[in-house]
Design an enzyme around this catalytic site. Structure first.
Site, short mmCIF file in Angstrom:
data_model
loop_
_atom_site.label_atom_id
_atom_site.label_comp_id
_atom_site.label_asym_id
_atom_site.label_seq_id
_atom_site.Cartn_x
_atom_site.Cartn_y
_atom_site.Cartn_z
N LEU A 13 0.83 -1.20 0.00
CA LEU A 13 0.00 0.00 0.00
C LEU A 13 0.86 1.25 0.00
CD1 LEU A 13 -2.70 1.39 0.05
CD2 LEU A 13 -2.78 1.09 2.54
N SER A 126 -8.27 1.32 9.42
CA SER A 126 -8.76 0.00 9.00
C SER A 126 -10.24 -0.11 9.34
CB SER A 126 -7.97 -1.08 9.74
OG SER A 126 -8.56 -2.36 9.58
N TYR A 139 -4.45 -5.66 17.09
CA TYR A 139 -4.51 -4.78 15.92
C TYR A 139 -5.76 -3.91 15.98
CZ TYR A 139 -4.65 -3.42 10.97
OH TYR A 139 -4.69 -2.71 9.79
N LYS A 143 -5.99 0.21 16.31
CA LYS A 143 -6.62 1.06 15.30
C LYS A 143 -7.73 1.92 15.88
CE LYS A 143 -4.19 0.05 11.64
NZ LYS A 143 -3.38 1.08 10.95
N THR A 172 -2.58 -7.46 0.18
CA THR A 172 -1.21 -7.16 0.59
C THR A 172 -0.61 -8.39 1.26
OG1 THR A 172 -1.90 -6.36 2.77
CG2 THR A 172 -1.74 -4.72 0.98
#
Length: 221
Positions: A13, A126, A139, A143, A172
């Site tokens: 990205l 995200s 994660y 975020k 990705t």
């Protein structure tokens, strides 16, 4: 031409964002030194900016000489797939160290330059920063925290434009690791392309100055 720094520029990205902004901005490609970062820099004719978001001292050292900056794109991030009961404190520290503390430290270090330019800060967040995802405990939490920091920055620095971008799953290497953890077949067509998300980021960056885009949510069709 305005100047834009992209963190995590060597990733899928990050490099797509660099390609999308290259026609309109002078780029600073930030990240840990690597052959991929050097190759991107050579292709775009842009300088690299050695940066380790997990090391606060390196952030200060890398930023103290930068006095002119119009756009900061926070793209770097790490993910350790795992449900709460499978996770450990070291993974949480590492995740928050890069995804939150690193982003905060870099923003604070570059705040004088961004204020001077009445600049822009773009946070690549995200979907997990809006709705917690199973198997992405640390994660998702990081975020959510990053989204809150972006909101606070927007409220406290009215001369800046601050945008949180919340893409769905992107094709990705990080996504491949997650699908492997989920023990599912990887089908690239099910995910957003990095180029599509980069185009959305470039559109936000190039929004006319009388508008302020706060949040963008983009999902695969």
């Amino acid at each position: 031409m305005q100047t834009a720094m992209i963190t995590g520029a060597a990733g899928g990205l990050g490099s797509a964002i660099a390609d999308a902004l290259a026609p309109t901005h002078t780029l600073l490609l930030a990240g840990r030194p690597s052959d991929r970062l050097d190759a991107l820099a050579a292709r775009l004719g842009a300088p690299t900016w050695p940066l380790d978001l997990g090391d606060a001292d390196s952030i200060d050292a890398a930023s103290e000489v930068l006095t002119d900056l119009d756009v900061l794109v926070h793209n770097a991030g790490v993910s350790y797939p795992g449900r709460v009961g499978e996770s450990n404190v070291d993974e949480w520290r590492a995740t928050f160290g890069v995804n939150v503390i690193g982003a905060v430290a870099l923003t604070l270090a570059l705040l004088p330059a961004l204020r001077s330019a009445r600049g822009q800060v773009i946070f690549i967040n995200s979907g997990a920063g809006m709705n917690a995802s199973p198997g992405l405990a640390s994660y998702s939490a990081s975020k959510f925290a990053l989204r809150s920091f972006a909101d606070s920055l927007r409220a406290d620095e009215p001369t800046l434009r601050v945008t949180s971008v919340h893409p769905g799953r992107i094709d990705t290497e990080m996504q491949r690791d997650l699908i492997a953890y989920e023990e599912r077949e990887y089908v690239p067509e099910q995910f957003l392309s990095a180029q599509t998300v980069a185009a959305v980021v470039a559109q936000a960056v190039n929004t006319p100055p009388d508008a302020h885009v706060h949040e963008i949510v983009v999902r695969p069709r």
